[in-house]
Design a protein around this motif. Structure first.
Motif, short mmCIF file in Angstrom:
data_model
loop_
_atom_site.label_atom_id
_atom_site.label_comp_id
_atom_site.label_asym_id
_atom_site.label_seq_id
_atom_site.Cartn_x
_atom_site.Cartn_y
_atom_site.Cartn_z
N LEU A 16 0.84 -1.21 0.00
CA LEU A 16 0.00 0.00 0.00
C LEU A 16 0.87 1.26 0.00
O LEU A 16 0.57 2.22 -0.70
N ALA A 17 1.95 1.24 0.77
CA ALA A 17 2.87 2.38 0.78
C ALA A 17 3.51 2.55 -0.60
O ALA A 17 3.66 3.68 -1.09
N ASN A 18 3.88 1.45 -1.23
CA ASN A 18 4.51 1.52 -2.55
C ASN A 18 3.55 2.06 -3.60
O ASN A 18 3.96 2.79 -4.50
N ILE A 19 2.27 1.70 -3.49
CA ILE A 19 1.27 2.22 -4.44
C ILE A 19 1.25 3.75 -4.39
O ILE A 19 1.18 4.42 -5.41
N LEU A 20 1.32 4.29 -3.18
CA LEU A 20 1.27 5.74 -3.01
C LEU A 20 2.56 6.42 -3.48
O LEU A 20 2.52 7.52 -4.02
N GLU A 21 3.70 5.76 -3.27
CA GLU A 21 4.99 6.40 -3.53
C GLU A 21 5.54 6.13 -4.93
O GLU A 21 6.33 6.91 -5.44
N ASP A 22 5.17 4.99 -5.52
CA ASP A 22 5.82 4.53 -6.74
C ASP A 22 4.82 4.46 -7.89
O ASP A 22 4.44 3.38 -8.33
N ARG A 26 2.72 1.40 -10.47
CA ARG A 26 1.46 1.24 -9.74
C ARG A 26 0.71 -0.04 -10.12
O ARG A 26 0.18 -0.73 -9.24
N ALA A 27 0.68 -0.39 -11.39
CA ALA A 27 -0.03 -1.60 -11.82
C ALA A 27 0.58 -2.85 -11.18
O ALA A 27 -0.15 -3.74 -10.75
N LYS A 28 1.90 -2.87 -11.10
CA LYS A 28 2.59 -4.00 -10.46
C LYS A 28 2.17 -4.13 -9.00
O LYS A 28 1.86 -5.22 -8.52
N TRP A 29 2.14 -2.99 -8.28
CA TRP A 29 1.80 -3.03 -6.85
C TRP A 29 0.33 -3.40 -6.65
O TRP A 29 -0.01 -4.11 -5.71
N LEU A 30 -0.54 -2.91 -7.53
CA LEU A 30 -1.96 -3.27 -7.42
C LEU A 30 -2.16 -4.76 -7.65
O LEU A 30 -2.96 -5.40 -6.96
N THR A 31 -1.42 -5.32 -8.60
CA THR A 31 -1.49 -6.77 -8.85
C THR A 31 -1.02 -7.54 -7.63
O THR A 31 -1.65 -8.52 -7.22
#
Length: 51
Positions: A16-22, A26-31
């Motif tokens: 969740l932190a990575n989604i906000l920062e990176d 974003r698609a990778k983190w959402l997956t």
């Protein structure tokens, strides 16, 4: 020693932190977030079948 659920919760917080920062990835983190949620859901279903 942490159990699988605790490990997944920590991973989920990090994702969740990575989604906000990176935003670039974003698609990778959402997956990854969906994969974690799916695994947690499966664990809950298995636990309810046992009880």
């Amino acid at each position: 020693m942490m159990n699988r659920t605790e490990i997944l919760r920590l991973q989920r917080e990090r994702v969740l932190a990575n989604i906000l920062e990176d935003n670039a990835n974003r698609a990778k983190w959402l997956t990854e977030l969906m994969d974690i949620d799916d695994e947690m859901e499966e664990m809950e279903e298995q636990k309810s079948k046992v009880n």
